[in-house]
Design a protein around this motif. Structure first.
Motif, PDB file in Angstrom:
ATOM      1  N   GLY A  94       0.790  -1.221   0.000  1.00  0.00           N
ATOM      2  CA  GLY A  94       0.000   0.000   0.000  1.00  0.00           C
ATOM      3  C   GLY A  94       0.823   1.272   0.000  1.00  0.00           C
ATOM      4  O   GLY A  94       0.297   2.342   0.297  1.00  0.00           O
ATOM      5  N   ARG A  95       2.102   1.153  -0.354  1.00  0.00           N
ATOM      6  CA  ARG A  95       2.981   2.331  -0.421  1.00  0.00           C
ATOM      7  C   ARG A  95       3.673   2.320  -1.779  1.00  0.00           C
ATOM      8  O   ARG A  95       4.342   1.340  -2.127  1.00  0.00           O
ATOM      9  CB  ARG A  95       4.007   2.285   0.699  1.00  0.00           C
ATOM     10  N   LEU A  96       3.507   3.410  -2.519  1.00  0.00           N
ATOM     11  CA  LEU A  96       4.129   3.482  -3.834  1.00  0.00           C
ATOM     12  C   LEU A  96       5.545   4.031  -3.711  1.00  0.00           C
ATOM     13  O   LEU A  96       5.765   5.080  -3.121  1.00  0.00           O
ATOM     14  CB  LEU A  96       3.320   4.376  -4.771  1.00  0.00           C
ATOM     15  N   GLY A  97       6.472   3.276  -4.269  1.00  0.00           N
ATOM     16  CA  GLY A  97       7.864   3.695  -4.327  1.00  0.00           C
ATOM     17  C   GLY A  97       8.362   3.534  -5.747  1.00  0.00           C
ATOM     18  O   GLY A  97       7.584   3.347  -6.688  1.00  0.00           O
ATOM     19  N   THR A  98       9.676   3.563  -5.901  1.00  0.00           N
ATOM     20  CA  THR A  98      10.249   3.493  -7.241  1.00  0.00           C
ATOM     21  C   THR A  98       9.904   2.190  -7.954  1.00  0.00           C
ATOM     22  O   THR A  98       9.692   2.187  -9.164  1.00  0.00           O
ATOM     23  CB  THR A  98      11.771   3.676  -7.198  1.00  0.00           C
ATOM     24  N   GLN A  99       9.809   1.082  -7.226  1.00  0.00           N
ATOM     25  CA  GLN A  99       9.495  -0.192  -7.869  1.00  0.00           C
ATOM     26  C   GLN A  99       8.049  -0.205  -8.387  1.00  0.00           C
ATOM     27  O   GLN A  99       7.791  -0.619  -9.515  1.00  0.00           O
ATOM     28  CB  GLN A  99       9.740  -1.361  -6.922  1.00  0.00           C
ATOM     29  N   SER A 100       7.105   0.247  -7.586  1.00  0.00           N
ATOM     30  CA  SER A 100       5.705   0.282  -8.019  1.00  0.00           C
ATOM     31  C   SER A 100       5.517   1.257  -9.175  1.00  0.00           C
ATOM     32  O   SER A 100       4.836   0.949 -10.166  1.00  0.00           O
ATOM     33  CB  SER A 100       4.787   0.691  -6.868  1.00  0.00           C
ATOM     34  N   LEU A 101       6.106   2.444  -9.066  1.00  0.00           N
ATOM     35  CA  LEU A 101       5.987   3.428 -10.141  1.00  0.00           C
ATOM     36  C   LEU A 101       6.673   2.935 -11.408  1.00  0.00           C
ATOM     37  O   LEU A 101       6.155   3.129 -12.521  1.00  0.00           O
ATOM     38  CB  LEU A 101       6.555   4.773  -9.690  1.00  0.00           C
TER      39      LEU A 101
END
Length: 186
Positions: free
Chosen positions: A125-132
């Motif tokens: 539930g936290r967007l970081g560089t991998q999710s983006l």
């Protein structure tokens, strides 16, 4: 406000303000007293101490920008795809940014073909560089058709979550039709 709003962010907040309306104090609404969709708890947590009926729209816009757009990095999603970013912001307003980010992470994992398109995401539930990065890769790979399918998928989870809420608390059923009508895009 001290700075000029990004036009994409401004349009997204305008749509939320339109859907949310003004002051509401419905004792059956679990969100409690709200104005412009901002609950009294969120207003207080963000430094507003006045009566909710008098909450300035500029304060609501600032809270939306900080808490529901910048902090969860949905502004970065808006930059990748305006529709997906707006959907996450809207879902985050109603269900919390954490839930909206989880929905995106789950679908990106599900759509990752054989898992070779981008690294599998840890659904936190936290967007970081991998999710983006995964979202950018997905959009490059699938294009506008992929974006349209992802939007449908996100809306599907949102609708299912609203149904779960009302199944767990039947009093909330009086809000279900409106949630689907106003919050789940076609």
């Amino acid at each position: 406000m001290a700075t000029m709003e990004n036009p994409l962010i401004a349009r997204t907040i305008d749509a939320i303000l339109h859907a949310e309306g003004g002051y509401v104090n419905d004792p059956q609404d679990k969100g409690g007293e709200t104005n412009y969709g901002i609950t009294v708890a969120v207003a207080r947590a963000n430094g507003y101490t006045g009566p909710m009926r008098d909450l300035p729209v500029t304060v609501a816009r600032a809270i939306y920008t900080a808490r529901y757009i910048t902090e969860p990095k949905f502004d970065q999603v808006l930059a990748l795809h305006a529709g997906i970013g707006a959907e996450l912001i809207d879902t985050g307003v109603n269900m919390g940014p954490h839930r909206a980010a989880e929905f995106l992470q789950r679908w990106l994992n599900g759509f990752n073909d054989t898992g070779a398109r981008y690294p599998a995401l840890f659904v936190d539930g936290r967007l970081g560089t991998q999710s983006l990065g995964a979202l950018a890769s997905f959009l490059t790979w699938r294009g506008q058709n992929g974006a349209a399918v992802l939007l449908r998928a996100l809306n599907g989870l949102q609708a299912a979550r609203y149904l779960e809420i009302t199944e767990a608390n039947k009093i909330q059923r009086r809000f279900l039709f409106g949630w689907i009508k106003e919050r789940v895009a076609m």
